[in-house]
Design a protein around this motif. Structure first.
Motif, PDB file in Angstrom:
ATOM      1  N   ASN A 195      42.770  50.941  74.155  1.00 19.01           N
ATOM      2  CA  ASN A 195      43.781  51.057  73.070  1.00 19.01           C
ATOM      3  C   ASN A 195      45.282  51.305  73.650  1.00 19.01           C
ATOM      4  OD1 ASN A 195      43.829  53.662  74.330  1.00 19.01           O
ATOM      5  ND2 ASN A 195      42.393  54.242  72.357  1.00 19.01           N
ATOM      6  N   HIS A 196      45.671  51.109  74.841  1.00 19.22           N
ATOM      7  CA  HIS A 196      46.930  51.019  75.477  1.00 19.22           C
ATOM      8  C   HIS A 196      47.059  50.035  76.529  1.00 19.22           C
ATOM      9  CE1 HIS A 196      46.763  55.253  73.981  1.00 19.22           C
ATOM     10  NE2 HIS A 196      48.134  55.122  74.085  1.00 19.22           N
TER      11      HIS A 196
ATOM     12  N   VAL B  97      40.743  38.480  68.317  1.00 21.37           N
ATOM     13  CA  VAL B  97      42.375  39.311  68.561  1.00 21.37           C
ATOM     14  C   VAL B  97      42.709  39.542  67.056  1.00 21.37           C
ATOM     15  CG1 VAL B  97      44.502  39.449  69.411  1.00 21.37           C
ATOM     16  CG2 VAL B  97      42.611  38.323  70.835  1.00 21.37           C
ATOM     17  N   GLY B  98      43.030  40.852  66.884  1.00 18.24           N
ATOM     18  CA  GLY B  98      43.714  41.220  65.577  1.00 18.24           C
ATOM     19  C   GLY B  98      44.543  42.439  65.811  1.00 18.24           C
ATOM     20  N   PRO B  99      45.255  42.791  64.708  1.00 20.85           N
ATOM     21  CA  PRO B  99      46.225  43.925  64.689  1.00 20.85           C
ATOM     22  C   PRO B  99      45.543  45.261  65.050  1.00 20.85           C
ATOM     23  CG  PRO B  99      45.913  43.057  62.384  1.00 20.85           C
ATOM     24  CD  PRO B  99      45.120  42.477  63.438  1.00 20.85           C
ATOM     25  N   VAL B 100      44.995  45.467  66.142  1.00 18.51           N
ATOM     26  CA  VAL B 100      44.136  46.595  66.433  1.00 18.51           C
ATOM     27  C   VAL B 100      44.781  47.419  67.583  1.00 18.51           C
ATOM     28  CG1 VAL B 100      41.847  47.536  66.818  1.00 18.51           C
ATOM     29  CG2 VAL B 100      42.033  45.452  65.613  1.00 18.51           C
ATOM     30  N   HIS B 101      45.068  49.013  67.325  1.00 17.50           N
ATOM     31  CA  HIS B 101      45.940  49.581  68.169  1.00 17.50           C
ATOM     32  C   HIS B 101      47.188  48.931  68.383  1.00 17.50           C
ATOM     33  CE1 HIS B 101      41.931  51.065  69.265  1.00 17.50           C
ATOM     34  NE2 HIS B 101      41.431  49.902  69.805  1.00 17.50           N
ATOM     35  N   ILE B 102      47.668  48.228  67.409  1.00 20.88           N
ATOM     36  CA  ILE B 102      48.996  47.742  67.661  1.00 20.88           C
ATOM     37  C   ILE B 102      50.255  48.565  67.584  1.00 20.88           C
ATOM     38  CG2 ILE B 102      49.429  47.389  65.074  1.00 20.88           C
ATOM     39  CD1 ILE B 102      50.233  44.425  65.773  1.00 20.88           C
TER      40      ILE B 102
ATOM     41  N   ARG C  19      43.417  53.733  61.563  1.00 27.03           N
ATOM     42  CA  ARG C  19      44.588  54.450  62.538  1.00 27.03           C
ATOM     43  C   ARG C  19      45.221  53.428  63.415  1.00 27.03           C
ATOM     44  NH1 ARG C  19      43.513  60.112  62.878  1.00 27.03           N
ATOM     45  NH2 ARG C  19      42.737  60.673  60.842  1.00 27.03           N
ATOM     46  N   GLU C  20      46.268  53.908  64.268  1.00 27.28           N
ATOM     47  CA  GLU C  20      46.976  53.338  65.306  1.00 27.28           C
ATOM     48  C   GLU C  20      47.566  51.842  64.968  1.00 27.28           C
ATOM     49  OE1 GLU C  20      44.228  52.997  68.555  1.00 27.28           O
ATOM     50  OE2 GLU C  20      43.871  55.239  68.587  1.00 27.28           O
ATOM     51  N   LEU C  21      48.038  51.836  63.553  1.00 23.57           N
ATOM     52  CA  LEU C  21      48.583  50.458  63.290  1.00 23.57           C
ATOM     53  C   LEU C  21      50.179  50.598  63.293  1.00 23.57           C
ATOM     54  CD1 LEU C  21      46.417  49.518  60.243  1.00 23.57           C
ATOM     55  CD2 LEU C  21      46.429  48.516  62.627  1.00 23.57           C
TER      56      LEU C  21
END
Length: 468
Positions: free
Chosen positions: A164-165, A186-191, A373-375
């Motif tokens: 996530n980092h 691949v997608g907008p995760v942990h972006i 979360r984390e968007l």
């Protein structure tokens, strides 16, 4: 049961270790609550707890030995003293990988890591002894503990790697040294931590660092990041790249699928060989990941036809799409439990499954969503952007919780609106009270949104499991 590790092997792997007595360990754990007789217990220091405080208990419960970095008052049993217990875990994991003759697969992706890993474990286990990461053991602790647990007689190993980092995947991939690596998507995760999808793709591409000789990269050919990922694989010396998906250019290609709410019938071409199989989990996302998994099976040298036959037995797990039929109000309801995690890609996939799930006579589709979360700064836009997929799902009532879901709430048709609450605890009772016999209810949200509370409330309000 033969020893997983002997004191002599531990000493050889951890040259700086001081061992108080010989031992043989049949298992390894860092969780004192899970210690069994014969386990090697690692006393790891975390942000909130220190494993050294549980050494005495672990030894009293039958642990073969405990790995520690300082004196432990009252400890009665064998101790392995090292300068740093976390570094010792990594080193023992490396030793476990070096001694193994298994063919190794590594798995990452924005969505579908654990499901793909579990499918691979099921397929490969049907052919030969196979070891795989448990649950979501995919971080800086989960990967080395999974390597330490790799049995010496395993012929296949499957390891999930997450992040996530930035900078988290490469050191884990170098520990695993896989023969085959798959990036599901691949997608907008942990972006919120990564900054952009391109940065997410670059991090996922680090899965191919430190791979074994003649390694294979399996990539989603339909992804707009395919070329970027292929480039990363080549940078790390991986020359054989296998694509999977719908694309005509994919070496593992979906030919057709009949999507049903109980699973799918699939036809695929794996390097030109037509394979037809039944998949026990519902959703197009499952179909595509199953084809990627079959590409991994082929690259590992296992029997693809035999593996495909196993997929009929593969089901979604609790929190990741498991379906439960519950007694309710003189009839039944169907619960789609996706409460473990959520991001824009996986929520859309779940909504597509909900759209194909027919309620019983008089029933409705009901939806409960918690924050993703984390968007980052675009979080509200990602939530509001789900409105079209929610509408297409056919949900008659929508229940939302969390500050970012307010953005989706504003985009819902008035007739769809159930309630919006600040958190899942406040929402749970509303959802359970709104249900009636015949309904299908889907529940999803990020782990931090604690949507399992909603699932538990629905189950508590029901009359228990109903036979299908």
């Amino acid at each position: 049961m033969s020893a997983l590790w002997t004191s002599g092997e531990v000493q050889a792997a951890l040259s700086a270790a001081s061992i108080t007595a010989p031992f043989e360990a049949t298992g390894v754990t860092f969780d004192s609550r899970a210690v069994g007789k014969g386990d090697l217990f690692f006393a790891l220091s975390g942000e909130t707890t220190d494993g050294h405080g549980f050494v005495t208990d672990a030894l009293s419960r039958g642990a073969a030995a405990a790995v520690v970095s300082r004196d432990v008052e009252g400890a009665r049993g064998t101790l392995v003293r090292v300068p740093d217990t976390m570094k010792a875990l990594v080193e023992l994991g490396r030793a476990g990988r070096r001694r193994s003759v298994a063919r190794i697969a590594s798995v990452t992706g924005s969505v579908g890591k654990t499901s793909t890993k579990d499918a691979l474990r099921a397929m490969l286990s049907a052919e030969a002894p196979t070891s795989a990461s448990v649950a979501s053991y995919n971080n800086h602790v989960g990967v080395p503990i999974s390597l330490v647990r790799l049995p010496r007689d395993a012929r296949y190993g499957v390891f999930e790697i997450g992040m996530n980092h930035p900078g988290e995947i490469e050191p884990l991939a170098r520990q695993v040294e896989a023969h085959v690596g798959i990036v599901t998507n691949v997608g907008p995760v942990h972006i919120g931590h990564m900054g952009s999808e391109e940065a997410v793709a670059d991090e996922k591409g680090c899965l191919f660092a430190g791979m074994a000789k003649d390694a294979v990269a399996v990539l989603n050919r339909d992804s707009r990041h395919y070329e970027r990922l292929a480039g990363k694989a080549r940078e790390f010396g991986v020359s054989r790249i296998v694509g999977f998906g719908r694309s005509e250019a994919a070496e593992a290609r979906l030919v057709s699928c009949n999507l049903q709410d109980s699973g799918s019938d699939v036809a695929a071409l794996i390097h030109g060989r037509r394979i037809e199989y039944r998949l026990g989990a519902a959703g197009e996302h499952w179909v595509l990941n199953s084809i990627g998994a079959l590409a991994v099976v082929e690259a590992l040298g296992a029997d693809v036809v035999k593996a495909a036959a196993i997929l009929a037995e593969v089901k979604a797990s609790p929190g990741r799409g498991a379906r439960r039929l519950l007694k309710f109000g003189g009839g039944t309801i169907e619960l789609l439990d996706e409460s473990y995690n959520a991001n824009p890609v996986s929520v859309r996939a779940m909504l597509a499954v909900l759209a194909r799930t027919e309620p019983q006579s008089g029933g409705r589709r009901v939806l409960a969503l918690g924050d993703m979360r984390e968007l980052g700064e675009g979080a509200d836009d990602y939530h509001a952007g789900l409105a079209d997929a929610v509408a297409a799902s056919g949900a008659a009532q929508v229940f939302l919780c969390g500050p970012h879901m307010q953005a989706l709430w504003q985009r819902l048709a008035p007739a769809q609106r159930g309630v919006h609450r600040p958190d899942s605890t406040a929402l749970a009772g509303d959802v359970a009270a709104a249900l009636k016999a015949g309904d299908v209810v889907a529940v999803k949200g990020s782990l931090g949104s604690k949507m399992k509370i909603v699932v538990d409330a629905i189950v508590a309000a029901s009359g228990g499991e109903a036979g299908r």
